[in-house]
Design an enzyme around this catalytic site. Structure first.
Site, PDB file in Angstrom:
ATOM      1  N   TYR A 123       0.733  -1.185   0.221  1.00 32.20           N
ATOM      2  CA  TYR A 123       0.250  -0.118  -0.011  1.00 32.20           C
ATOM      3  C   TYR A 123       0.898   1.226   0.059  1.00 32.20           C
ATOM      4  O   TYR A 123       0.440   2.276   0.050  1.00 32.20           O
ATOM      5  CB  TYR A 123      -0.832   0.205   1.045  1.00 32.20           C
ATOM      6  CG  TYR A 123      -1.828  -1.180   1.142  1.00 32.20           C
ATOM      7  CD1 TYR A 123      -3.018  -1.334   0.182  1.00 32.20           C
ATOM      8  CD2 TYR A 123      -1.802  -2.265   2.061  1.00 32.20           C
ATOM      9  CE1 TYR A 123      -3.992  -2.203   0.129  1.00 32.20           C
ATOM     10  CE2 TYR A 123      -2.408  -3.433   1.956  1.00 32.20           C
ATOM     11  CZ  TYR A 123      -3.579  -3.402   0.863  1.00 32.20           C
ATOM     12  OH  TYR A 123      -4.551  -4.416   0.822  1.00 32.20           O
ATOM     13  N   HIS A 172      -4.427   6.094  -0.526  1.00 27.59           N
ATOM     14  CA  HIS A 172      -5.029   5.837   0.527  1.00 27.59           C
ATOM     15  C   HIS A 172      -4.209   5.950   1.773  1.00 27.59           C
ATOM     16  O   HIS A 172      -4.651   6.097   3.015  1.00 27.59           O
ATOM     17  CB  HIS A 172      -5.514   4.428   0.678  1.00 27.59           C
ATOM     18  CG  HIS A 172      -7.269   4.108   1.103  1.00 27.59           C
ATOM     19  ND1 HIS A 172      -7.950   5.158   1.257  1.00 27.59           N
ATOM     20  CD2 HIS A 172      -7.881   3.091   1.533  1.00 27.59           C
ATOM     21  CE1 HIS A 172      -9.313   4.707   1.608  1.00 27.59           C
ATOM     22  NE2 HIS A 172      -8.833   3.403   1.915  1.00 27.59           N
ATOM     23  N   TYR A 199      -5.186  -1.850   9.139  1.00 34.03           N
ATOM     24  CA  TYR A 199      -6.046  -1.614   7.900  1.00 34.03           C
ATOM     25  C   TYR A 199      -7.034  -0.530   8.184  1.00 34.03           C
ATOM     26  O   TYR A 199      -7.604  -0.228   9.042  1.00 34.03           O
ATOM     27  CB  TYR A 199      -6.695  -2.805   7.241  1.00 34.03           C
ATOM     28  CG  TYR A 199      -5.522  -3.648   6.915  1.00 34.03           C
ATOM     29  CD1 TYR A 199      -4.875  -3.536   5.530  1.00 34.03           C
ATOM     30  CD2 TYR A 199      -5.049  -4.706   7.637  1.00 34.03           C
ATOM     31  CE1 TYR A 199      -3.879  -4.454   5.185  1.00 34.03           C
ATOM     32  CE2 TYR A 199      -4.116  -5.639   7.085  1.00 34.03           C
ATOM     33  CZ  TYR A 199      -3.761  -5.632   6.051  1.00 34.03           C
ATOM     34  OH  TYR A 199      -2.467  -6.289   5.680  1.00 34.03           O
ATOM     35  N   ASN A 246     -10.350   0.173   7.071  1.00 29.84           N
ATOM     36  CA  ASN A 246     -11.627  -0.151   7.630  1.00 29.84           C
ATOM     37  C   ASN A 246     -11.774  -0.270   8.892  1.00 29.84           C
ATOM     38  O   ASN A 246     -12.977  -0.444   9.512  1.00 29.84           O
ATOM     39  CB  ASN A 246     -12.253  -1.095   6.617  1.00 29.84           C
ATOM     40  CG  ASN A 246     -12.272  -0.853   5.107  1.00 29.84           C
ATOM     41  OD1 ASN A 246     -11.981   0.501   4.788  1.00 29.84           O
ATOM     42  ND2 ASN A 246     -12.703  -1.540   4.300  1.00 29.84           N
ATOM     43  N   ASP A 298      -7.010  10.751   3.401  1.00 27.73           N
ATOM     44  CA  ASP A 298      -7.386  10.760   1.889  1.00 27.73           C
ATOM     45  C   ASP A 298      -8.855  11.453   1.574  1.00 27.73           C
ATOM     46  O   ASP A 298      -9.626  10.948   2.493  1.00 27.73           O
ATOM     47  CB  ASP A 298      -7.035   9.938   0.882  1.00 27.73           C
ATOM     48  CG  ASP A 298      -7.705   8.610   1.261  1.00 27.73           C
ATOM     49  OD1 ASP A 298      -7.832   8.019   2.342  1.00 27.73           O
ATOM     50  OD2 ASP A 298      -8.583   8.011   0.679  1.00 27.73           O
ATOM     51  N   ASN A 344     -14.462   5.074   4.788  1.00 29.51           N
ATOM     52  CA  ASN A 344     -14.555   3.848   6.029  1.00 29.51           C
ATOM     53  C   ASN A 344     -13.616   3.909   6.998  1.00 29.51           C
ATOM     54  O   ASN A 344     -13.784   3.282   7.959  1.00 29.51           O
ATOM     55  CB  ASN A 344     -14.294   2.670   5.016  1.00 29.51           C
ATOM     56  CG  ASN A 344     -15.283   2.166   4.158  1.00 29.51           C
ATOM     57  OD1 ASN A 344     -16.626   2.721   4.513  1.00 29.51           O
ATOM     58  ND2 ASN A 344     -15.117   1.358   3.191  1.00 29.51           N
TER      59      ASN A 344
END
Length: 186
Positions: free
Chosen positions: A11, A16, A61, A63, A89, A110
């Site tokens: 990532y 994100h 993570y 979420n 973001d 999220n």
């Protein structure tokens, strides 16, 4: 000061993770780096603008960011949510645009939804880094925010990460109203 993103090299360099990138930059500016902790986050206890701050990047993570944020919040014994700054973001802003905001809606984010669910409030400060909407519309958002950036977009977001870190320092030294007036006017 919490920068949202996803952990792991897969990532790094994605839209994100711009929030996490800004918090890592703040740690670097203070002469430190983010280190693993028992609170499901990478942390740095830093001095910025004459203030002692906790810089964090949840490793849960995106979420499930709220799970880490609530643990850190409780550990710090904080009560005033205006002392919490989330850097993230934002699809609803053009790439590279930075805005400071207190409270408000979640815009389908999220990570923010998770933070709200765990803290039971939206009354925290946000430093929003624009990543723009995907070409196919918001329904294509997941692929857009998880893709690596290149070219002009990569350069725009690198500048925005610096501006977001500057905004956090401005919040610390001059307050959120001054930060909103100065950053949002750009």
């Amino acid at each position: 000061m919490v920068g949202l993103g996803n952990p792991g090299s897969r990532y790094e360099g994605t839209r994100h993770n711009v929030g996490a990138d800004a918090v890592a930059l703040l740690a670097e500016r203070s002469g430190d780096r983010l280190r693993p902790s028992k609170d499901e986050a990478l942390l740095s206890e830093a001095r910025l603008g004459g203030h002692r701050v906790l810089l964090a990047f949840p490793t849960t993570y995106m979420n499930d960011s709220g799970r880490s944020v609530v643990r850190l919040w409780r550990r710090g014994g904080q009560e005033d949510f205006d002392r919490l700054v989330i850097v993230h973001d934002e699809l609803d802003l053009p790439p590279g645009r930075v805005k400071v905001k207190v409270g408000g809606g979640l815009a389908g984010h999220n990570g923010l939804r998770s933070v709200e669910a765990h803290l039971h409030t939206r009354d925290f400060t946000r430093v929003r880094i624009g990543v723009g909407k995907p070409p196919g519309g918001k329904e294509q958002g997941v692929g857009h925010v998880l893709s690596k950036t290149t070219g002009a977009t990569k350069e725009l977001l690198a500048v925005a990460v610096v501006e977001a870190a500057d905004a956090v320092e401005l919040i610390l030294t001059e307050g959120v109203d001054a930060a909103m007036a100065r950053i949002n006017a750009r």
